[in-house]
Design an enzyme around this catalytic site. Structure first.
Site: not given
Length: 146
Positions: A10, A16, A115
Site C-alpha cells: 500500500c 491496509r 485507503d
C-alpha cells in the site's frame, strides 16, 4: 517445499497492507496451510513508525495478531523474493510495472481497497471486511491445490 511469500503493498504501510498481512497470516494458520508467509511494505513508507491505531484497534477487535508487523519501505529485492506481490489498487500495481509476480486486489478479487487513512473507525472496519474477502480469494487463487 520452498516457502512462498505473499507481499502486500500500500502507500505508507500503516493501514491496509499491515491489515492484509495480519489477516492472511491468521487465515493460513487457521487453515493449516504450510509453506506460506505473509509480509507487507509501503511504496512511500520511509517515515512510517508503526501500524495506524485504527488498524491496530480493528485487528485487535477481531482477535487478529499483528505483533510481527513493522512498517517497511518497499524495495526491489522484496518484490523479487516474493511469490506474489498484491497491491491494494491498480494504480499501485502500475507503479510496479515490469515485475511478473505483481497483482492488484482487483486482479484477484474484483475490487480495490480504498485507503481509510484520515477516516474513522467505521472505514477501517469496512477495509477489514473487504480484506477478508480478498484474502479468501488470494488463498483460493494461489494456494488451493487443483
Amino acid at each position: 517445499m520452498k516457502r512462498r511469500k505473499v507481499l502486500f503493498i500500500c502507500t505508507g504501510n500503516t493501514c491496509r497492507s499491515p491489515m492484509a498481512e495480519s489477516i492472511l497470516r491468521a487465515e493460513i494458520k487457521r487453515r493449516k496451510i504450510k509453506f506460506v508467509d505473509s509480509a507487507s511494505a509501503g511504496i512511500f513508507a520511509e517515515n512510517s513508525l508503526e501500524i495506524h491505531p485504527n488498524s491496530a484497534a480493528c485487528l485487535t477487535c477481531h482477535g487478529i495478531d499483528f505483533s510481527k508487523f513493522h512498517p517497511r519501505q518497499l524495495n526491489h529485492k522484496m518484490i523479487e523474493n516474493a511469490y506474489a506481490v498484491i497491491c491494494m489498487t491498480d494504480a499501485q500495481k502500475e507503479l510496479l510495472n515490469g515485475f511478473s509476480n505483481v497483482y492488484s486486489i482487483r486482479d484477484v478479487a474484483g475490487f480495490d481497497i480504498p485507503d481509510p487513512f484520515g477516516r474513522g473507525a467505521e472505514e477501517y472496519q469496512k477495509t477489514y471486511e473487504l480484506l477478508l474477502v480478498a484474502v479468501d480469494k488470494i488463498i483460493e487463487k494461489f494456494f488451493t491445490e487443483a
